[in-house]
Design an enzyme around this catalytic site. Structure first.
Site, PDB file in Angstrom:
ATOM      1  N   HIS A   1       9.243 123.826  99.554  1.00 48.90           N
ATOM      2  CA  HIS A   1       9.707 122.482  99.916  1.00 48.90           C
ATOM      3  C   HIS A   1      10.879 122.581 100.883  1.00 48.90           C
ATOM      4  O   HIS A   1      11.345 123.675 101.181  1.00 48.90           O
ATOM      5  CB  HIS A   1      10.044 121.659  98.672  1.00 48.90           C
ATOM      6  CG  HIS A   1      11.207 122.148  97.873  1.00 48.90           C
ATOM      7  ND1 HIS A   1      11.184 123.316  97.153  1.00 48.90           N
ATOM      8  CD2 HIS A   1      12.450 121.626  97.682  1.00 48.90           C
ATOM      9  CE1 HIS A   1      12.339 123.496  96.533  1.00 48.90           C
ATOM     10  NE2 HIS A   1      13.143 122.489  96.853  1.00 48.90           N
TER      11      HIS A   1
ATOM     12  N   HIS B   1      14.164 121.642 101.032  1.00 44.25           N
ATOM     13  CA  HIS B   1      15.600 121.683 100.788  1.00 44.25           C
ATOM     14  C   HIS B   1      16.241 122.925 101.418  1.00 44.25           C
ATOM     15  O   HIS B   1      15.652 124.009 101.406  1.00 44.25           O
ATOM     16  CB  HIS B   1      15.874 121.635  99.286  1.00 44.25           C
ATOM     17  CG  HIS B   1      15.636 120.278  98.694  1.00 44.25           C
ATOM     18  ND1 HIS B   1      15.451 120.068  97.346  1.00 44.25           N
ATOM     19  CD2 HIS B   1      15.561 119.042  99.273  1.00 44.25           C
ATOM     20  CE1 HIS B   1      15.272 118.777  97.112  1.00 44.25           C
ATOM     21  NE2 HIS B   1      15.331 118.138  98.278  1.00 44.25           N
TER      22      HIS B   1
ATOM     23  N   ASP C   1      18.488 125.090 100.637  1.00 48.47           N
ATOM     24  CA  ASP C   1      18.669 126.333  99.878  1.00 48.47           C
ATOM     25  C   ASP C   1      17.354 127.087  99.698  1.00 48.47           C
ATOM     26  O   ASP C   1      17.337 128.173  99.110  1.00 48.47           O
ATOM     27  CB  ASP C   1      19.343 126.065  98.527  1.00 48.47           C
ATOM     28  CG  ASP C   1      18.528 125.180  97.609  1.00 48.47           C
ATOM     29  OD1 ASP C   1      17.909 124.212  98.092  1.00 48.47           O
ATOM     30  OD2 ASP C   1      18.492 125.445  96.392  1.00 48.47           O
ATOM     31  N   HIS C   2      16.269 126.531 100.241  1.00 44.68           N
ATOM     32  CA  HIS C   2      14.968 127.202 100.218  1.00 44.68           C
ATOM     33  C   HIS C   2      14.488 127.572 101.621  1.00 44.68           C
ATOM     34  O   HIS C   2      13.548 128.354 101.755  1.00 44.68           O
ATOM     35  CB  HIS C   2      13.925 126.313  99.537  1.00 44.68           C
ATOM     36  CG  HIS C   2      14.214 126.076  98.094  1.00 44.68           C
ATOM     37  ND1 HIS C   2      13.477 126.626  97.077  1.00 44.68           N
ATOM     38  CD2 HIS C   2      15.181 125.352  97.489  1.00 44.68           C
ATOM     39  CE1 HIS C   2      13.988 126.246  95.900  1.00 44.68           C
ATOM     40  NE2 HIS C   2      15.024 125.478  96.136  1.00 44.68           N
TER      41      HIS C   2
ATOM     42  N   HIS D   1       9.675 116.687  92.558  1.00 41.04           N
ATOM     43  CA  HIS D   1      11.016 117.053  93.018  1.00 41.04           C
ATOM     44  C   HIS D   1      11.209 116.570  94.458  1.00 41.04           C
ATOM     45  O   HIS D   1      12.216 115.954  94.793  1.00 41.04           O
ATOM     46  CB  HIS D   1      11.183 118.558  92.912  1.00 41.04           C
ATOM     47  CG  HIS D   1      12.525 119.078  93.341  1.00 41.04           C
ATOM     48  ND1 HIS D   1      13.686 118.796  92.661  1.00 41.04           N
ATOM     49  CD2 HIS D   1      12.882 119.878  94.386  1.00 41.04           C
ATOM     50  CE1 HIS D   1      14.701 119.381  93.265  1.00 41.04           C
ATOM     51  NE2 HIS D   1      14.240 120.043  94.322  1.00 41.04           N
TER      52      HIS D   1
ATOM     53  N   ASP E   1      11.009 124.415  92.849  1.00 41.11           N
ATOM     54  CA  ASP E   1      11.847 123.615  91.952  1.00 41.11           C
ATOM     55  C   ASP E   1      11.033 122.598  91.151  1.00 41.11           C
ATOM     56  O   ASP E   1      11.587 121.609  90.671  1.00 41.11           O
ATOM     57  CB  ASP E   1      12.919 122.869  92.756  1.00 41.11           C
ATOM     58  CG  ASP E   1      14.018 123.785  93.264  1.00 41.11           C
ATOM     59  OD1 ASP E   1      13.982 124.992  92.949  1.00 41.11           O
ATOM     60  OD2 ASP E   1      14.903 123.299  93.988  1.00 41.11           O
TER      61      ASP E   1
END
Length: 256
Positions: free
Chosen positions: A52, A54, A56-57, A108, A130
């Site tokens: 996904h 975000h 931090d990914h 999410h 997540d």
């Protein structure tokens, strides 16, 4: 095949999967832990799987692509670092001589995907980002409780021995909440002790397994009578209006 959780930031894991020569990584929010592991293990990065959008990914994707030439794969319906191959449910990614099946698991985020792989002579592996955490599930930033419940149901139907590779070390905080919801679950109590021991030794609690999550995770067990009863004690009106799963998620959001 070797499966390694590379710690990143405060509590992220970037999963590395390799055969001793070629590697893939999942959700590299930071390139540096990956580059260090590639050098240490003398590996060539073949692919980058993203679940996904975000940061931090995805934060390390561009640096890894430019430094290794690895192919990037990610969800069809989310903003992603270009260029990449965009994926929908039912697509297959071929890396390391293995086939990674794409699962659509919104909740999410709206376009969140997961990757499931049957590994010859080993237990299957699931990279779930997540969506599913050990003992918990992701917050609903873009999706609905109904979507997340369906996504978790899809994951719960996978083979019980499937290794669950979540993207965060949230297990102990999730299990604290799970015990609040289901205090008389002996499997949950035993799992909590095991995970506390692992963390005291500086070891990750992951991967979990689908069987474990079916037995201890209140969000996967939200239709069990004990879970429904706890949700009603927390907010009977919310359960009547929105159901036990949505009530559990709201309870967890404010739980300390």
């Amino acid at each position: 095949m070797k499966l390694i959780p590379l710690p990143a930031f405060d509590d992220n894991y970037i999963w590395m999967f390799h055969d001793g020569q070629r590697a893939l990584v999942v959700d590299p929010g930071d390139a540096q832990p990956v580059l260090a592991a590639l050098q240490h293990e003398d590996l060539q990065l073949q692919g980058i799987l993203v679940t996904h959008h975000h940061p931090d990914h995805t934060g390390g994707v561009d640096a890894l692509r430019s430094s290794t030439g690895a192919a990037v794969f990610g969800p069809a319906r989310e903003r992603m670092p270009e260029p990449l191959q965009r994926l929908n449910a039912g697509d297959t990614v071929s890396l390391l001589g293995l086939a990674f099946r794409v699962l659509d698991v919104p909740g999410h985020t709206a376009g969140h995907i997961a990757y499931y792989c049957e590994v010859p002579h080993e237990d299957p592996v699931l990279f779930c980002g997540d969506t599913l955490f050990s003992g918990g599930c992701g917050r609903l930033f873009e999706g609905t409780p109904e979507q997340m419940l369906a996504s978790l149901g899809q994951l719960a139907a996978l083979p019980g021995a499937t290794r669950v590779c979540c993207a965060h070390e949230y297990t102990l905080s999730n299990l604290k909440f799970a015990v609040e919801v289901e205090p008389d679950n002996p499997q949950l109590a035993a799992y909590l002790l095991r995970c506390q021991t692992l963390r005291q030794q500086g070891l990750p609690t992951l991967p979990s397994t689908i069987d474990t999550e079916r037995n201890v995770n209140p969000f996967m067990r939200s239709q069990q009578p004990t879970i429904v009863a706890s949700a009603r004690r927390f907010d009977a009106h919310a359960v009547a209006l929105h159901g036990a799963f949505a009530t559990l998620r709201q309870w967890k959001n404010q739980y300390r």
